[in-house]
Motif scaffolding. Structure first.
Motif, PDB file in Angstrom:
ATOM      1  N   GLN A 161       0.912  -1.455   0.342  1.00  0.00           N
ATOM      2  CA  GLN A 161      -0.066  -0.470  -0.338  1.00  0.00           C
ATOM      3  C   GLN A 161       0.965   1.553  -0.049  1.00  0.00           C
ATOM      4  OE1 GLN A 161      -3.712   0.484   2.428  1.00  0.00           O
ATOM      5  NE2 GLN A 161      -4.544  -0.049   0.698  1.00  0.00           N
ATOM      6  N   LYS A 162       1.919   1.099   0.348  1.00  0.00           N
ATOM      7  CA  LYS A 162       3.133   2.523   0.605  1.00  0.00           C
ATOM      8  C   LYS A 162       3.681   2.345  -0.686  1.00  0.00           C
ATOM      9  CE  LYS A 162       3.926   2.251   5.754  1.00  0.00           C
ATOM     10  NZ  LYS A 162       4.283   1.079   6.317  1.00  0.00           N
ATOM     11  N   ASP A 163       3.907   1.358  -1.285  1.00  0.00           N
ATOM     12  CA  ASP A 163       4.752   1.844  -2.528  1.00  0.00           C
ATOM     13  C   ASP A 163       3.641   1.747  -4.015  1.00  0.00           C
ATOM     14  OD1 ASP A 163       6.533   1.298  -4.377  1.00  0.00           O
ATOM     15  OD2 ASP A 163       7.551  -0.791  -4.142  1.00  0.00           O
ATOM     16  N   LYS A 164       3.084   3.002  -4.314  1.00  0.00           N
ATOM     17  CA  LYS A 164       1.690   3.267  -4.785  1.00  0.00           C
ATOM     18  C   LYS A 164       2.382   2.879  -6.126  1.00  0.00           C
ATOM     19  CE  LYS A 164      -1.309   6.969  -6.390  1.00  0.00           C
ATOM     20  NZ  LYS A 164      -0.958   6.651  -7.545  1.00  0.00           N
ATOM     21  N   ALA A 165       4.305   3.405  -6.448  1.00  0.00           N
ATOM     22  CA  ALA A 165       4.271   3.556  -8.109  1.00  0.00           C
ATOM     23  C   ALA A 165       4.625   1.908  -8.632  1.00  0.00           C
ATOM     24  CB  ALA A 165       5.378   3.901  -7.657  1.00  0.00           C
ATOM     25  N   TYR A 166       4.988   0.808  -8.068  1.00  0.00           N
ATOM     26  CA  TYR A 166       5.143  -0.230  -7.951  1.00  0.00           C
ATOM     27  C   TYR A 166       3.653  -1.015  -8.076  1.00  0.00           C
ATOM     28  CZ  TYR A 166       5.248  -5.450  -7.635  1.00  0.00           C
ATOM     29  OH  TYR A 166       5.228  -7.163  -7.503  1.00  0.00           O
ATOM     30  N   VAL A 167       2.628  -0.856  -7.305  1.00  0.00           N
ATOM     31  CA  VAL A 167       1.340  -0.651  -7.958  1.00  0.00           C
ATOM     32  C   VAL A 167       0.278  -0.872  -8.498  1.00  0.00           C
ATOM     33  CG1 VAL A 167      -1.562  -1.805  -6.840  1.00  0.00           C
ATOM     34  CG2 VAL A 167       1.000  -2.183  -4.865  1.00  0.00           C
ATOM     35  N   ASP A 168       0.946   0.130  -9.078  1.00  0.00           N
ATOM     36  CA  ASP A 168       0.542   1.532 -10.296  1.00  0.00           C
ATOM     37  C   ASP A 168       0.731   0.727 -11.817  1.00  0.00           C
ATOM     38  OD1 ASP A 168      -0.897   2.760  -8.820  1.00  0.00           O
ATOM     39  OD2 ASP A 168       0.006   4.820  -9.063  1.00  0.00           O
ATOM     40  N   GLY A 169       2.215  -0.099 -11.386  1.00  0.00           N
ATOM     41  CA  GLY A 169       3.389  -0.114 -12.441  1.00  0.00           C
ATOM     42  C   GLY A 169       2.655  -2.021 -13.104  1.00  0.00           C
ATOM     43  N   ILE A 170       1.985  -2.425 -11.844  1.00  0.00           N
ATOM     44  CA  ILE A 170       1.171  -4.089 -12.520  1.00  0.00           C
ATOM     45  C   ILE A 170      -0.134  -3.513 -12.897  1.00  0.00           C
ATOM     46  CG2 ILE A 170       0.209  -5.627 -11.008  1.00  0.00           C
ATOM     47  CD1 ILE A 170       2.569  -5.879  -8.715  1.00  0.00           C
ATOM     48  N   ILE A 171      -0.873  -3.073 -11.911  1.00  0.00           N
ATOM     49  CA  ILE A 171      -2.419  -2.542 -12.878  1.00  0.00           C
ATOM     50  C   ILE A 171      -2.148  -1.860 -13.638  1.00  0.00           C
ATOM     51  CG2 ILE A 171      -4.306  -0.525 -12.430  1.00  0.00           C
ATOM     52  CD1 ILE A 171      -3.316  -0.459  -9.746  1.00  0.00           C
ATOM     53  N   LYS A 172      -1.253  -0.759 -14.545  1.00  0.00           N
ATOM     54  CA  LYS A 172      -0.756  -0.929 -16.105  1.00  0.00           C
ATOM     55  C   LYS A 172      -0.483  -1.659 -16.791  1.00  0.00           C
ATOM     56  CE  LYS A 172       0.256   3.245 -18.951  1.00  0.00           C
ATOM     57  NZ  LYS A 172       1.731   2.277 -19.988  1.00  0.00           N
ATOM     58  N   SER A 173       0.427  -2.793 -16.445  1.00  0.00           N
ATOM     59  CA  SER A 173       0.937  -3.443 -17.263  1.00  0.00           C
ATOM     60  C   SER A 173       0.033  -4.989 -17.157  1.00  0.00           C
ATOM     61  CB  SER A 173       2.047  -4.564 -16.639  1.00  0.00           C
ATOM     62  OG  SER A 173       2.315  -4.714 -15.777  1.00  0.00           O
ATOM     63  N   ASN A 174      -0.687  -4.679 -16.379  1.00  0.00           N
ATOM     64  CA  ASN A 174      -1.749  -6.739 -15.992  1.00  0.00           C
ATOM     65  C   ASN A 174      -2.806  -6.116 -16.635  1.00  0.00           C
ATOM     66  OD1 ASN A 174       0.371  -8.281 -15.596  1.00  0.00           O
ATOM     67  ND2 ASN A 174      -0.557  -8.576 -13.240  1.00  0.00           N
ATOM     68  N   ALA A 175      -3.438  -4.563 -16.776  1.00  0.00           N
ATOM     69  CA  ALA A 175      -4.401  -4.603 -17.947  1.00  0.00           C
ATOM     70  C   ALA A 175      -4.116  -4.588 -19.069  1.00  0.00           C
ATOM     71  CB  ALA A 175      -4.809  -2.927 -17.527  1.00  0.00           C
ATOM     72  N   GLU A 176      -3.285  -4.232 -19.783  1.00  0.00           N
ATOM     73  CA  GLU A 176      -2.897  -4.465 -20.454  1.00  0.00           C
ATOM     74  C   GLU A 176      -2.570  -5.905 -21.716  1.00  0.00           C
ATOM     75  OE1 GLU A 176       0.877  -2.072 -21.025  1.00  0.00           O
ATOM     76  OE2 GLU A 176       0.104  -0.159 -21.112  1.00  0.00           O
ATOM     77  N   LYS A 177      -1.677  -6.416 -20.888  1.00  0.00           N
ATOM     78  CA  LYS A 177      -2.289  -8.636 -20.793  1.00  0.00           C
ATOM     79  C   LYS A 177      -3.297  -8.491 -21.072  1.00  0.00           C
ATOM     80  CE  LYS A 177      -0.301 -12.424 -19.252  1.00  0.00           C
ATOM     81  NZ  LYS A 177       0.899 -12.990 -17.793  1.00  0.00           N
ATOM     82  N   ALA A 178      -4.597  -8.502 -20.517  1.00  0.00           N
ATOM     83  CA  ALA A 178      -6.098  -8.668 -20.081  1.00  0.00           C
ATOM     84  C   ALA A 178      -6.139  -8.238 -21.593  1.00  0.00           C
ATOM     85  CB  ALA A 178      -7.004  -8.489 -18.744  1.00  0.00           C
ATOM     86  N   ASN A 179      -6.429  -7.176 -21.601  1.00  0.00           N
ATOM     87  CA  ASN A 179      -6.511  -6.303 -23.201  1.00  0.00           C
ATOM     88  C   ASN A 179      -6.335  -7.459 -24.151  1.00  0.00           C
ATOM     89  OD1 ASN A 179      -8.232  -4.840 -23.208  1.00  0.00           O
ATOM     90  ND2 ASN A 179      -6.272  -3.907 -24.919  1.00  0.00           N
ATOM     91  N   TYR A 180      -5.052  -7.722 -23.923  1.00  0.00           N
ATOM     92  CA  TYR A 180      -5.038  -8.279 -25.975  1.00  0.00           C
ATOM     93  C   TYR A 180      -5.684  -9.534 -25.380  1.00  0.00           C
ATOM     94  CZ  TYR A 180      -1.278 -10.889 -27.826  1.00  0.00           C
ATOM     95  OH  TYR A 180      -0.817 -11.480 -28.998  1.00  0.00           O
TER      96      TYR A 180
END
Ligand code: TRP
Length: 345
Positions: free
Chosen positions: A306-325
């Protein structure tokens, strides 16, 4: 390969079978969700290509406070990772970030009969509970869920018994679509979890532990601190014969034995032997401590994430792209089958 080329039912997921499951971000996840689902999912990541979705689009079928929904959805996604799901191997994402869910949902609405939806027990229960807001989304909830599953050509879907009827209708819709257009969708099978998949309420051991239970003492929440966990187990409803024995006619003790076994990795026989000379007081304390020990590392990891916002944001972005693919591959094929015009590039 171009994204819009149909490739049969296979999604080319490295030759692996695929798993899809979703959870709603309403309520607070319980020990039942963890021992019955999340913890087991971690072991599937090498054998299957796994998609775990935070189904926020389903959540708005009942009225939500927007800030609260956003917060809970983020917490649930973070919890997936904290529970040990490796976001490089598993695809962990928000349903609302992949528009294919809604697009396929619409198409499947046109292949679902009102008579089928009228039979859904969850719709009947929820409309009774929210009589002032029986909206069309609540009614077509199972169709969106079918779209979730079919979008990823899922082979297996881990679901609790309350979701069996929804999986059944997803299979029916897929079979109907395939019978008209050829082999478009993989027909999903339920994933039967291992022993211990059904953790019962601490206050009414004939009922499943549920995140929507109104009595907070009935459930262990994953974020409960050690004192709370121990206190709830002390109050757990049992019988009065004071023997730690696994038996169908002792549902409270049976449930505690299962929980202790899952938390410590011990078998039922080992648990019975360990507590042969103990009473319920000692046993309940031991269960409480074992569960607190199980939850502490998860809670620590959750706080770190929860403190590492950048890390979780990165996962949210890359995994949404993968799912979208993957979602787009299925969607384009379906759109073509039903007769939508091709995209011009
Ligand atoms: N309806 C499920 C529940 O409330 C959540 C869900 C939505 C789901 N889509 C799904 C579960 C697809 C499995 C697969 O528990």
């Amino acid at each position: 390969m171009r994204l819009d080329e149909g490739i049969g039912c296979e999604l080319m997921l490295d030759g692996k079978k695929s798993i899809f499951s979703g959870m709603q971000a309403t309520g607070t996840l319980t020990l039942g969700n963890y021992l019955g689902a999340l913890k087991n999912w971690v072991e599937l990541e090498d054998e299957y290509q796994c998609f775990y979705c935070v189904v926020d689009m389903h959540s708005i079928t009942v009225r939500q406070d927007p800030a609260e929904l956003r917060k809970r959805a983020r917490a649930l996604l973070t919890l997936y990772i904290a529970a040990g799901l490796n976001p490089e191997k598993n695809c962990i994402y928000y349903q609302s970030h992949v528009s294919g869910h809604a697009e396929l949902g619409w198409i499947l609405n046109c292949f679902t009969y009102m008579g089928e939806l009228n039979r859904m027990t969850q719709f009947k229960d929820k409309s009774a509970k929210h009589a002032d807001n029986i909206n069309a989304g609540l009614y077509t909830y199972p169709v969106l869920m079918a779209a979730d599953i079919l979008l990823f050509q899922s082979d297996v879907v881990p679901v609790g018994s309350d979701q069996k009827q929804h999986l059944e209708i997803a299979r029916d819709i897929a079979t109907r679509f395939n019978s008209i257009y050829g082999d478009v969708f993989t027909i999903p099978e339920p994933y039967i979890g291992k022993q211990g998949a059904r953790i019962m309420s601490l206050q009414d051991p004939d009922k499943k532990m549920s995140k929507s239970d109104e009595n907070p003492n009935a459930s262990i929440y994953l974020m409960d601190d050690k004192d709370t966990v121990i206190r709830k187990f002390k109050r757990a409803v049992t019988d009065s014969d004071n023997q730690i024995r696994y038996s169908e006619d002792k549902p409270g003790i049976k449930n505690l034995i299962e929980i202790y076994g899952l938390a410590t990795g011990k078998s039922v026989a080992e648990v019975e032997a360990e507590f042969i000379n103990s009473g319920y007081g000692d046993f309940k304390l031991a269960v409480g401590e074992a569960v607190a020990d199980l939850l502490t590392p998860l809670q620590t990891r959750f706080d770190e994430l929860q403190k590492d916002k950048a890390y979780v944001d990165g996962i949210i972005k890359s995994n949404a792209e993968k799912a979208n693919y993957y979602a787009t591959k299925t969607l384009r094929k379906v759109q073509k089958k039903v007769g939508f015009p091709e995209r011009i590039r």
